[in-house]
Enzyme design. Structure first.
Site, PDB file in Angstrom:
ATOM      1  N   CYS A  82       0.881  -1.170   0.000  1.00 30.00           N
ATOM      2  CA  CYS A  82       0.000   0.000   0.000  1.00 30.00           C
ATOM      3  C   CYS A  82       0.908   1.205   0.000  1.00 30.00           C
ATOM      4  O   CYS A  82       1.301   1.714   1.058  1.00 30.00           O
ATOM      5  CB  CYS A  82      -0.987   0.056   1.157  1.00 30.00           C
ATOM      6  SG  CYS A  82      -2.273   1.311   0.800  1.00 30.00           S
ATOM      7  N   CYS A 200       0.556   2.543  -7.581  1.00 28.71           N
ATOM      8  CA  CYS A 200      -0.402   1.918  -6.661  1.00 28.71           C
ATOM      9  C   CYS A 200      -0.407   0.427  -6.937  1.00 28.71           C
ATOM     10  O   CYS A 200      -0.617   0.008  -8.080  1.00 28.71           O
ATOM     11  CB  CYS A 200      -1.800   2.494  -6.881  1.00 28.71           C
ATOM     12  SG  CYS A 200      -3.108   1.682  -5.941  1.00 28.71           S
TER      13      CYS A 200
END
Length: 262
Positions: A82, A200
């Protein structure tokens, strides 16, 4: 860790992430077609549904538990997926997070190196020798700006960026990776050294990486590609995976970047 018959990969995963456990294993499986090592994957999840600063901070606090659980399985490396959760905690936080999670494994009697997708992206850009980059991210504009500021604090220049402004993490994971082939021309890459196609781990991009790279003529990376690269380095293995772009082409092997908590 070299010369083992197989390696255990531990993954610390946001509860709504549906991509880390597909794209990262896909790169390792592709590597298995050209190299002898074999890999098994084990995950522990942290609650997070919306990509907001508040939920990201709450989720990060749960990462210690995940590291402890995975070290019970005696994994060979831990990957924390993350990127924005780490970057939203303050500049340079990936070093603090990686060191802390590594210490959790040490205290549990099962030391394992820790790779965060945030730190891996920074290290991947360094390995490529990139200084000036452009970035595509799924986040809302304020979080995308935060990510770009974090990257610039590490010594890079973010020339241009695109924020797709998707707050729901499941929606991010449901995207067609090849949609990035149509999106990337909207970002200015004039004079840049590398394109971050997905900043991401949740936004699928693996299929698009070699396609876009063939069109732009510069290295194209993603958070997932960089995470795979650093995991392999940390295990002392050749950082190679077919069809994953320049960074995993096998041309970049820098064991001097290995350390216990990188």
């Amino acid at each position: 860790m070299k010369d083992k018959p197989y390696y255990r990969i531990g993954q610390i995963v946001p509860s709504s992430n549906t991509t880390m456990e597909t794209e990262i294993p896909a790169m390792f499986r592709a590597r298995e077609t050209v190299e002898p090592e074999r890999f098994a994957f084990h995950s522990s999840r942290m609650r997070m549904k919306k990509v907001t600063k508040e939920e990201l901070a709450a989720m990060d606090r749960d990462s210690d538990r995940c590291a402890l659980e995975l070290s019970d399985a005696r994994v060979d490396v831990l990957g924390y997926a993350c990127l924005v959760a780490i970057m939203s905690m303050g500049k340079g936080y990936h070093r603090e997070s990686q060191a802390r999670l590594h210490q959790v494994t040490v205290d549990n009697g099962a030391p394992a190196p820790v790779v965060s997708s945030a730190g891996a992206l920074i290290e991947g850009l360094k390995v490529l020798g990139a200084k000036r980059i452009s970035v595509i991210a799924p986040y809302m504009k304020p979080l995308t700006q935060l990510v770009c500021d974090y990257i610039e604090a590490e010594g890079f220049t973010v020339h241009d960026r695109i924020a797709l402004e998707i707050e729901d993490n499941c929606e991010v994971g449901a995207r067609d990776p090849l949609a990035l082939v149509d999106i990337f021309p909207r970002v200015d890459i004039r004079g840049v050294d590398a394109l971050v196609l997905s900043a991401c781990v949740q936004m699928p991009s693996l299929e698009a990486v070699p396609v876009v790279e063939s069109r732009v003529g510069i290295p194209v990376i993603s958070a997932a590609v960089c995470t795979t690269f650093r995991m392999l380095q940390q295990m002392g293995l050749k950082p190679l995976a077919p069809n994953a772009g320049a960074l995993l082409s096998g041309r970049y092997a820098q064991p001097e970047l290995r350390d216990a908590a990188a």
